[in-house]
Each structure stands twice: as structure tokens, then as C-alpha cells.
Design an enzyme around this catalytic site. Sequence first.
Site, mmCIF file in Angstrom:
data_model
loop_
_atom_site.group_PDB
_atom_site.id
_atom_site.type_symbol
_atom_site.label_atom_id
_atom_site.label_comp_id
_atom_site.label_asym_id
_atom_site.label_seq_id
_atom_site.Cartn_x
_atom_site.Cartn_y
_atom_site.Cartn_z
ATOM 1 N N THR A 20 -33.118 -23.153 -13.900
ATOM 2 C CA THR A 20 -32.024 -22.052 -14.519
ATOM 3 C C THR A 20 -31.849 -22.040 -15.844
ATOM 4 O O THR A 20 -31.805 -20.921 -16.346
ATOM 5 C CB THR A 20 -30.757 -22.268 -13.858
ATOM 6 O OG1 THR A 20 -31.223 -22.092 -12.244
ATOM 7 C CG2 THR A 20 -29.541 -21.237 -14.088
ATOM 8 N N TYR A 34 -30.745 -14.207 -10.393
ATOM 9 C CA TYR A 34 -31.875 -14.317 -11.292
ATOM 10 C C TYR A 34 -33.010 -14.800 -11.272
ATOM 11 O O TYR A 34 -33.220 -15.320 -10.095
ATOM 12 C CB TYR A 34 -30.916 -15.099 -12.625
ATOM 13 C CG TYR A 34 -30.894 -16.527 -12.135
ATOM 14 C CD1 TYR A 34 -31.664 -17.435 -12.246
ATOM 15 C CD2 TYR A 34 -29.483 -17.007 -11.630
ATOM 16 C CE1 TYR A 34 -31.466 -18.648 -11.796
ATOM 17 C CE2 TYR A 34 -29.236 -18.204 -11.195
ATOM 18 C CZ TYR A 34 -30.085 -19.088 -11.279
ATOM 19 O OH TYR A 34 -29.957 -20.226 -10.820
ATOM 20 N N SER A 67 -37.299 -25.642 -10.090
ATOM 21 C CA SER A 67 -37.255 -27.293 -9.672
ATOM 22 C C SER A 67 -37.570 -27.496 -8.127
ATOM 23 O O SER A 67 -38.006 -28.717 -7.753
ATOM 24 C CB SER A 67 -36.151 -28.098 -10.067
ATOM 25 O OG SER A 67 -34.835 -27.764 -9.452
ATOM 26 N N THR A 100 -31.792 -27.530 -11.712
ATOM 27 C CA THR A 100 -30.858 -28.295 -11.216
ATOM 28 C C THR A 100 -31.061 -28.722 -9.629
ATOM 29 O O THR A 100 -30.451 -29.638 -9.152
ATOM 30 C CB THR A 100 -29.444 -27.572 -10.994
ATOM 31 O OG1 THR A 100 -29.497 -26.432 -10.535
ATOM 32 C CG2 THR A 100 -28.941 -27.485 -12.653
ATOM 33 N N ASP A 101 -32.046 -28.087 -8.975
ATOM 34 C CA ASP A 101 -32.001 -28.192 -7.581
ATOM 35 C C ASP A 101 -32.734 -29.741 -7.186
ATOM 36 O O ASP A 101 -32.285 -30.257 -6.459
ATOM 37 C CB ASP A 101 -32.951 -27.273 -6.840
ATOM 38 C CG ASP A 101 -32.301 -25.903 -6.675
ATOM 39 O OD1 ASP A 101 -31.246 -25.839 -6.760
ATOM 40 O OD2 ASP A 101 -32.765 -25.159 -5.894
ATOM 41 N N LYS A 173 -26.220 -33.250 -7.261
ATOM 42 C CA LYS A 173 -25.492 -31.965 -7.199
ATOM 43 C C LYS A 173 -24.657 -31.639 -6.099
ATOM 44 O O LYS A 173 -25.019 -31.978 -4.903
ATOM 45 C CB LYS A 173 -26.799 -30.868 -7.375
ATOM 46 C CG LYS A 173 -26.241 -29.532 -7.597
ATOM 47 C CD LYS A 173 -27.635 -28.688 -7.547
ATOM 48 C CE LYS A 173 -27.192 -26.990 -7.815
ATOM 49 N NZ LYS A 173 -28.610 -26.294 -7.972
ATOM 50 N N GLU A 294 -23.432 -51.632 12.490
ATOM 51 C CA GLU A 294 -23.239 -51.154 13.876
ATOM 52 C C GLU A 294 -24.620 -51.217 14.129
ATOM 53 O O GLU A 294 -24.879 -51.406 15.305
ATOM 54 C CB GLU A 294 -22.647 -49.785 13.659
ATOM 55 C CG GLU A 294 -22.691 -49.163 15.107
ATOM 56 C CD GLU A 294 -22.274 -47.629 15.147
ATOM 57 O OE1 GLU A 294 -21.972 -47.049 16.375
ATOM 58 O OE2 GLU A 294 -21.738 -47.082 14.097
#
Length: 337
Positions: A20, A34, A67, A100-101, A173, A294
Site C-alpha cells: 500500500t 486502490y 504482500s 501491511t498484510d 496487524k 488442559e
Amino acid sequence: KEVENQQKLANVVILATGGTIAGAGASAANSATYQAAKVGVDKLIAGVPELADLANVRGEQVMQIASESITNDDLLKLGKRVAELADSNDVDGIVITHGTDTLEETAYFLDLTLNTDKPIVVVGSMRPGTAMSADGMLNLYNAVAVASNKDSRGKGVLVTMNDEIQSGRDVSKSINIKTEAFKSAWGPLGMVVEGKSYWFRLPAKRHTVNSEFDIKQISSLPQVDIAYSYGNVTDTAYKALAQNGAKALIHAGTGNGSVSSRLTPALQTLRKTGTQIIRSSHVNQGGFVLRNAEQPDDKNDWVVAHDLNPEKARILVELAMVKTQDSKELQRIFWEY
């Protein structure tokens, strides 16, 4: 005098990968609609002329993709290039612009595999540069400020987003529509204000120069997949992933990496037939998976991901399995990294 000033400034290389921060929308009102990976590194640098006051900056386009499409081969390519630059005497710091992904995955991969104490900073943006109130320019400015600062050395791979300095290991993120999108469960390492870094804590886990993993020695990574657990879950996805070549499965479980009674027999069988099983948690604010709380992990020969989310657990297991197939060694690695 200008030459003297340049000689006093740090030398920072910006490696661009797309995302981005290199995106463009049809109008200034398009902050979420975009096309990513459209703007080249030279134009990114030219868009922030104030970088010249911070460092001697040069750019290099390593790749130009969104990404979510980054592969293990891309990670290896990027990591090896960063390592080459870090070995150069005329490079003081490196900034990587990134979508950013999967930024958190790349940052952690580099944190584990780069044996350098030089500042390595990964940065992205939540809005394209064409949008009103775009965040990319200031994020990039802050990244170069951190990368050019000697105080940033030895702190592992860093992420600068929204004025915060985050650990590449801890950050993730948390939302896809706001600029304050990147958070760490244990808080940021510091802040950047008008180009000056303020530090509050240090990373506690092994990284970079203290890591046993070395990008220069890694040519390929094993297949590791993530299977998501939920109410009424079946074992279909787990079995299919193993049958299609996964050497390890990250169980993205509820709560404490919990395993449904409907899944337990399948995971026990998969482990007995050679697939590593790593329990992690997909809770939103950061999971913390306890061993043998557990689930009888010792009995089942399973591994727990500690406080790593499923995506970061996958990165660590891929690197760890280059060195070992022993579940006890894998668990030791999770405790230390």
C-alpha cells in the site's frame, strides 16, 4: 559544507517491495480502494525530500507486489539482499517498505535470520500516497530516522508505524481500516516524534546477532501450514494439509490453543505419522499458550507456540525444521525466540 554534512549523516538503503505504501487510488477520497504496488522506490523517496536531512538515502526495488502474494522464495531473496547490504561497511541502516498484510511475518523472519546489529526497519502504510491524510510519507520518514540512529542498533528488526517503534517479533496487524493498525501485546519499544526516537523497553527474546538461524545458510524452507479451529470444527482441513505435504501444522486454536475433542484423534494420528503439531491461539489481543495446562502436550508429543500468533509460529517452525525434526528441540526454540 554540503559535502561535510553528507559525510556526517548515516548511509541508509531503502529496499522497496511494493504494498500500500507504493499504492495509488483513482482519487484522493480512495483511502481503502486502490491498487497496491504501483509506485517505484525512487518516487517514494522523492515524495519525502526531508529524508535528506536525516541520512544519505538510496533506494533499490527488490520486488513490486502486494504482500499477501509474498512467498517463502521471496522472503529468502529479500533476506539475502538485506544480509549483503548489512555486511557492507558503507551501509549504516536499512529500511524495507512493505505491504501491511504480511509485514509482521517478514519482520519476524528477518528478526530471526539476519546476524547483524545494524538497524533494520520494516515500514508500510494503511493508505496509499494518493489518499487524503495518507500515512506513508511520515511512516517512511520515521523509519529512516530510526534506521539512521545508532541507538537503534542491537534491538532486533523493528517496525515503525503510526509514530510507534515496534518489535518485529511482537507486532501484528490488528485492524485493516485504521492507521493505528499495528499493535504488540506487550507494548511498543518506543516512539518517534519529529525524527527523534524515544525508547521504553528492549526485546527479551533471542534475535539477529543472538539467533542460531542464518539467512546465508538457508536455501529453502519446509512446507508448514495453518489450520483454523472454531466451534463445530472437523478434521478435514488438517488431514488435507498433511496429505498435501505439510511437514508441520500450526493449530490456530481458540483460547489457550484449545483442541476440540473432535480434533484430538486426528492430531494424535498425524503426529504419530510424522507431522509436527504446534498449538497456537487465534485470540485477537495476543494468545499465550500454556504447555500441559488442559491439553496433555507431553503425552501427545505436541509443541506449543508460547505467545506467538499462528502466522509467526509458522515462520519460526519453518526455520527450526531446517535444523531439527525433534519436538523437544522445537519446543526449546519456541521458548527462546
